[in-house]
Every structure is written in C-alpha cells, then in structure tokens.
Design an enzyme around this catalytic site. Structure first.
Site, short mmCIF file in Angstrom:
data_model
loop_
_atom_site.label_atom_id
_atom_site.label_comp_id
_atom_site.label_asym_id
_atom_site.label_seq_id
_atom_site.Cartn_x
_atom_site.Cartn_y
_atom_site.Cartn_z
N THR A 133 -8.28 -8.01 -7.29
CA THR A 133 -7.22 -8.96 -6.92
C THR A 133 -7.76 -10.39 -6.92
O THR A 133 -8.96 -10.60 -6.69
CB THR A 133 -6.67 -8.63 -5.52
OG1 THR A 133 -5.89 -9.74 -5.04
CG2 THR A 133 -7.78 -8.39 -4.49
N ASP A 134 -6.86 -11.34 -7.10
CA ASP A 134 -7.30 -12.75 -7.05
C ASP A 134 -7.69 -13.17 -5.63
O ASP A 134 -8.30 -14.22 -5.44
CB ASP A 134 -6.22 -13.69 -7.63
CG ASP A 134 -4.95 -13.78 -6.79
OD1 ASP A 134 -4.79 -13.00 -5.82
OD2 ASP A 134 -4.10 -14.64 -7.12
N GLU A 135 -7.35 -12.33 -4.63
CA GLU A 135 -7.73 -12.68 -3.25
C GLU A 135 -9.23 -12.67 -3.04
O GLU A 135 -9.72 -13.20 -2.04
CB GLU A 135 -7.08 -11.71 -2.25
CG GLU A 135 -5.59 -11.87 -2.16
CD GLU A 135 -5.03 -11.48 -0.81
OE1 GLU A 135 -5.77 -11.40 0.17
OE2 GLU A 135 -3.81 -11.27 -0.75
N TYR A 157 -8.70 -7.09 3.97
CA TYR A 157 -8.23 -6.52 2.70
C TYR A 157 -9.01 -7.13 1.54
O TYR A 157 -9.59 -6.41 0.71
CB TYR A 157 -6.73 -6.78 2.52
CG TYR A 157 -6.27 -6.65 1.08
CD1 TYR A 157 -6.23 -5.40 0.46
CD2 TYR A 157 -5.89 -7.77 0.33
CE1 TYR A 157 -5.83 -5.27 -0.87
CE2 TYR A 157 -5.49 -7.66 -0.99
CZ TYR A 157 -5.46 -6.40 -1.59
OH TYR A 157 -5.08 -6.29 -2.91
N LYS A 161 -11.64 -5.30 -1.04
CA LYS A 161 -11.41 -5.30 -2.50
C LYS A 161 -12.59 -5.93 -3.22
O LYS A 161 -12.96 -5.48 -4.32
CB LYS A 161 -10.12 -6.05 -2.84
CG LYS A 161 -8.83 -5.35 -2.44
CD LYS A 161 -8.56 -4.04 -3.17
CE LYS A 161 -8.22 -4.22 -4.63
NZ LYS A 161 -7.84 -2.93 -5.27
P1 NAD Z 1 0.95 -0.25 -3.02
O1 NAD Z 1 0.55 -0.40 -1.60
O2 NAD Z 1 2.38 -0.38 -3.41
O3 NAD Z 1 0.46 1.17 -3.56
C1 NAD Z 1 -0.80 1.70 -3.28
C2 NAD Z 1 -0.78 3.18 -3.67
O4 NAD Z 1 -2.09 3.73 -3.42
C3 NAD Z 1 0.20 4.01 -2.84
O5 NAD Z 1 0.92 4.89 -3.69
C4 NAD Z 1 -0.69 4.80 -1.89
O6 NAD Z 1 -0.15 6.04 -1.50
C5 NAD Z 1 -1.95 4.96 -2.74
N1 NAD Z 1 -3.16 5.16 -1.93
C6 NAD Z 1 -3.58 4.44 -0.85
N2 NAD Z 1 -4.72 4.94 -0.37
C7 NAD Z 1 -5.06 5.99 -1.18
C8 NAD Z 1 -6.15 6.88 -1.21
N3 NAD Z 1 -7.12 6.82 -0.29
N4 NAD Z 1 -6.19 7.83 -2.17
C9 NAD Z 1 -5.19 7.91 -3.10
N5 NAD Z 1 -4.13 7.09 -3.11
C10 NAD Z 1 -4.07 6.13 -2.16
O7 NAD Z 1 0.03 -1.26 -3.82
P2 NAD Z 1 0.33 -2.15 -5.13
O8 NAD Z 1 0.90 -3.44 -4.71
O9 NAD Z 1 1.01 -1.32 -6.13
O10 NAD Z 1 -1.19 -2.45 -5.58
C11 NAD Z 1 -1.84 -1.59 -6.52
C12 NAD Z 1 -3.23 -2.15 -6.78
O11 NAD Z 1 -3.14 -3.46 -7.31
C13 NAD Z 1 -4.11 -2.26 -5.53
O12 NAD Z 1 -5.42 -1.90 -5.89
C14 NAD Z 1 -4.03 -3.74 -5.16
O13 NAD Z 1 -5.19 -4.14 -4.48
C15 NAD Z 1 -3.93 -4.36 -6.54
N6 NAD Z 1 -3.25 -5.68 -6.61
C16 NAD Z 1 -1.99 -5.82 -6.07
C17 NAD Z 1 -1.34 -7.05 -6.23
C18 NAD Z 1 0.05 -7.27 -5.67
O14 NAD Z 1 0.55 -8.39 -5.70
N7 NAD Z 1 0.74 -6.24 -5.17
C19 NAD Z 1 -1.97 -8.11 -6.89
C20 NAD Z 1 -3.25 -7.91 -7.41
C21 NAD Z 1 -3.88 -6.68 -7.27
O1 DAU Z 2 -2.82 -12.28 -4.53
C1 DAU Z 2 -2.75 -10.89 -4.76
C2 DAU Z 2 -2.40 -10.19 -3.47
O2 DAU Z 2 -1.03 -10.50 -3.20
C3 DAU Z 2 -2.58 -8.68 -3.54
O3 DAU Z 2 -3.93 -8.39 -3.76
C4 DAU Z 2 -2.09 -8.03 -2.23
O4 DAU Z 2 -2.18 -6.62 -2.32
C5 DAU Z 2 -0.64 -8.42 -2.02
O5 DAU Z 2 -0.19 -7.90 -0.78
C6 DAU Z 2 -0.50 -9.94 -2.03
O6 DAU Z 2 -1.12 -10.52 -0.86
P1 DAU Z 2 -0.43 -11.76 -0.07
O7 DAU Z 2 -0.95 -11.79 1.29
O8 DAU Z 2 -0.48 -12.99 -0.89
O9 DAU Z 2 1.10 -11.22 -0.14
P2 DAU Z 2 2.26 -11.17 0.95
O10 DAU Z 2 3.48 -10.70 0.24
O11 DAU Z 2 1.86 -10.45 2.18
O12 DAU Z 2 2.42 -12.72 1.32
C7 DAU Z 2 2.72 -13.69 0.33
C8 DAU Z 2 2.82 -15.05 1.03
O13 DAU Z 2 3.96 -15.05 1.87
C9 DAU Z 2 1.65 -15.38 1.92
O14 DAU Z 2 1.43 -16.80 1.91
C10 DAU Z 2 2.12 -14.96 3.31
C11 DAU Z 2 3.60 -15.27 3.25
N1 DAU Z 2 4.47 -14.40 4.05
C12 DAU Z 2 4.39 -13.06 3.84
C13 DAU Z 2 5.18 -12.20 4.55
C14 DAU Z 2 5.09 -10.70 4.32
C15 DAU Z 2 5.37 -14.92 4.97
O15 DAU Z 2 5.44 -16.17 5.15
N2 DAU Z 2 6.16 -14.08 5.66
C16 DAU Z 2 6.10 -12.73 5.50
O16 DAU Z 2 6.86 -12.00 6.18
#
Ligand code: NAD
Ligand code: DAU
Length: 356
Positions: A133-135, A157, A161
């Site tokens: 992730t970019d985080e 988190y 990662k």
């Molecule tokens: P999500 O939370 O929607 O899904 C995660 C999935 O992983 C779920 O189906 C969960 O059941 C499964 N899981 C969790 N722990 C597990 C374990 N121990 N064994 C097997 N399965 C398990 O997440 P997402 O948003 O789809 O993210 C997917 C991937 O992309 C993650 O690795 C996350 O770090 C990365 N990512 C997400 C974002 C974003 O914006 N959502 C951005 C960049 C990277």
């Molecule tokens: O940047 C990639 C990441 O983006 C992924 O690796 C993570 O899995 C994904 O959860 C996401 O992380 P963020 O913390 O950026 O996402 P989130 O949706 O939780 O929050 C986005 C922005 O919105 C952040 O600045 C916090 C703010 N926020 C979020 C929530 C849920 C609010 O202000 N109110 C809220 O209720």
C-alpha cells in the site's frame, strides 16, 4: 529475463479474494483469462463476504477455500497442488481498527505473508505479487513518493504492511523468489466494506445519517477506481523482467475528505448539513501521493475511469444494492461505529431520540 506471458489453463491463487479488491480482481481475471484455474483462499473475517464471489460458485476452474494465510498446514496443502501465479490480497485493512487493536494486523499482514512466502519457496511459482500500500511511505507532504522513498509508516496497519512488503522483497533478494510488490493509493468502487470512507459516506447519506469527518476534513488521498487497480495488476502479471521490483499504482486524483463528502451528497441530492465533524483519528496522515511513472513505463498502463463518473456510478451501485450493505451495518459494525466515532455536536441520528 522471466516472461510474464500467460497461457490458458494456468493456475492462480488469490488470497483475500472475498474482500473488496480481491473479488474485483477475480472478476477481472476471469474476464481476461476465462480458462485459467482460480483458487481463492480467504478466512472470511468481518470484511470477507462470500456474496462478493457468488457468481463464480460452481463454475469450471473456480475453487473457494475458507482458511487463514497464517495457517501453515492449509497453505502448504494448497501450494503442494501447484500454482503459477500468486496474488496476496489477504490482510487486515482498516486503519481505525489497527489503532484500536493492532495484534491481528501484525499476524495477518506480516506473519501471514511469511507463511505464504515459505510455501512459495518450497513449491516454486512463476510470480508472487504482494499487494502492499502507499501508506508504507507515511504522510507525503511534498513531491509524490517514488518507489525509492523511505518507508515511514505511522499507524499499526501501515507498519504491518511495510513489514510484509519488505519481507516479500527479502525472499527475492535472498532466495530468488520471483516477487513483485505493488503500492496502490486509495481504492473506491462496488463491494467495498462500508467502514471505509466512500462506502460509509454513501450508505450513511442514503440512510439520511451523518457523514463523520475526522478533524478538519482537509486530509488528502489519491483515489483510484478498483477496476483500474485490477487492470494495473493484470498488466504487471504480463510484464517481463519485473521480479524484485516495487511498483506504485496511482491515479493523480487527489481529493480531501470534504470534497468527497460534497461529491457523494451531490450525487444523492442530499443536504450539506449531513456533514458532521468528529474527533480526529490519532496519527492521521495528512496526505498520501505516489509517483507511478515506473508502472507506466514498464506496462503502458494508465487509469481509465474518470473520478467524477466513477464516484457517481459507485454511489448509484450502493443505492441499488442496499441488500448487500444493509446487513453489514449491524451487530459488530454498529458497536465498532459507536466506539470509534466521537461526534462534536449532540445531534441525534434518526431513530435515536432527542440528544441528552
Ligand atoms: P478488505 O478488507 O476488503 O478484504 C480483505 C480480505 O482478506 C477479506 O476477504 C478477509 O476475509 C481476508 N483476510 C483477512 N485476514 C485473512 C487471513 N488471515 N487469511 C485469509 N484471508 C484473510 O481489503 P481490500 O480493501 O480489498 O484490500 C485488499 C488488499 O489491498 C490488502 O492487502 C490491502 O492492504 C491492499 N490495499 C488496499 C487499498 C484500499 O484502498 N482498499 C489500497 C492499497 C492496498
Ligand atoms: O492509501 C491506501 C489505503 O487506503 C489502504 O492501504 C487501506 O487499506 C485503506 O483502508 C485506505 O486507508 P485510509 O485510512 O486512507 O482510508 P479510509 O477510508 O479509512 O480514510 C480515508 C480518509 O478519510 C482519511 O483521511 C480518513 C478520512 N475519514 C475516514 C473515515 C472512515 C473520515 O474523515 N471519516 C471516516 O469516517
């Protein structure tokens, strides 16, 4: 130079495939390689939802295994059957939950990656893609972070990662495992668990509930449609000679939280008065931004979904799929919601009765 060329009948392992991005990836993969065999390994945590994959149940070449990536026996049994391509999406993913309880993040996002890498060492694969992730760069206040920027994660988190990301790289450097690491920005789209910003705001607004904005609402993220993230991953699988490399995935589409709130409310024709400021997230990163030129040069990939169109379509999807998200916003989710958010005014939610 290893080739990324894929043939019919090749075997893919998609961990975390019942989640938001994993299930979108399975959909994209089945479209691109209809004759490939796809095994999904997913623990089905609160964020995993079999309904996200129901269209594939019983279809040829598709298998779903409920299991934990930290469980070496389950992982070993699957890898012994042989995979060509492994994509690890499985993770604990919500920053707010990692602040409340980091333990499971350390387990899945670090130890789980170790378990998968060990199995891949014993049972060679053509490519192992670690979805990072970019985080991991921490907050970026100047130029967008390139892949060589220091990793300065600031919440549990992001730190977990970063551990998984570097562990995967170490298996390339030490054992020659064909690892590729991606660091994508914030995804949005259908099937995203409604704890994340955009689905939370969309579903709250549909229900006439407040949109909780942390702190000033001026924190910025780069937003990418999940279909674009998945097409970048497919492009990277096909790219030759990319083993051992990290690729940022971005969309050059920075927006702050208040802008997102306005877009969501606008799409639903709901009033701006639904915006409610809440106590800020601890350690809240002000901005993420990545330079994704390396990916463009290696693959020619570019994001295709214009943001405002993508947001409108996404909001519409949540309007049309209340049956998908309504059951999720109950029970444990409501407890988390009450625990997590401290509203700065005492306005009641509909149905809550007068504020005391
Ligand atoms: P999500 O939370 O929607 O899904 C995660 C999935 O992983 C779920 O189906 C969960 O059941 C499964 N899981 C969790 N722990 C597990 C374990 N121990 N064994 C097997 N399965 C398990 O997440 P997402 O948003 O789809 O993210 C997917 C991937 O992309 C993650 O690795 C996350 O770090 C990365 N990512 C997400 C974002 C974003 O914006 N959502 C951005 C960049 C990277
Ligand atoms: O940047 C990639 C990441 O983006 C992924 O690796 C993570 O899995 C994904 O959860 C996401 O992380 P963020 O913390 O950026 O996402 P989130 O949706 O939780 O929050 C986005 C922005 O919105 C952040 O600045 C916090 C703010 N926020 C979020 C929530 C849920 C609010 O202000 N109110 C809220 O209720």
């Amino acid at each position: 130079m290893a080739s990324g060329k894929q043939a019919a009948g090749e075997r893919y392992l998609v961990t975390g495939g019942a989640g938001f991005i994993g299930s979108s990836f399975v959909r994209a993969l089945r479209r691109r390689h209809p004759r490939a065999s796809v095994t999904v390994l997913d623990k089905l945590t609160y964020a995993g939802n079999p309904a996200n994959l129901s269209e594939f149940e019983g279809t040829p070449g598709y298998a779903f295994v409920r299991g934990d990536i930290c469980d070496a026996a389950v992982v070993e049994r699957l890898f012994a059957g042989g995979f060509d391509w492994v994509l690890n999406f499985a993770a604990e993913t919500h920053v707010d939950r990692s602040i409340g309880d980091p333990g499971q993040f350390v387990m899945t996002d670090m130890y789980g990656v170790y378990t998968l890498l060990e199995a891949a060492r014993r049972h060679p694969v053509r490519r192992f893609v670690q979805i990072s992730t970019d985080e991991v760069y921490g907050e970026v206040l100047g130029d967008p972070a390139g892949e060589e920027a220091p990793l300065l994660p600031r919440n549990p988190y992001a730190a977990s990662k970063a551990g998984g990301d570097r562990l995967a790289y170490s298996y390339f450097a030490t054992y020659g495992l064909p690892v590729v690491i991606t660091r994508c920005c914030n995804n949005y789209g259908p099937y995203q668990y409604p704890e994340k910003l955009i689905p939370l705001f969309a579903t709250n607004a549909i229900a006439g509930e407040r949109l909780p904005v942390y702190g000033s609402g001026r924190n910025r993220r780069d937003w990418i449609h999940v279909d674009d993230h998945c097409s970048a991953l497919l492009a990277l699988l096909e790219a030759p000679g990319v083993e051992g490399q990290v690729f940022n995935v971005g969309a050059d589409n920075e927006k702050d939280v208040l802008e997102i709130a306005a877009l969501v409310l606008g799409a639903l024709e709901k009033p701006a008065t639904l915006v409610a400021h809440v106590v800020d997230r601890p350690g809240h990163d002000r901005r993420y931004a990545v330079d994704w030129g390396r990916l463009r040069e290696a693959t020619g990939w570019r994001p295709a979904v214009p943001f405002e169109e993508g947001i409108r379509a996404t909001v519409r999807w949540y309007q049309e799929h209340e049956d998908w998200w309504r059951p999720l916003k109950s029970g444990e989710f409501l407890e988390f919601y009450k625990r997590n958010y401290k509203f700065l005014d005492a306005r009641p939610e509909p149905g809550e009765g007068p504020a005391t």
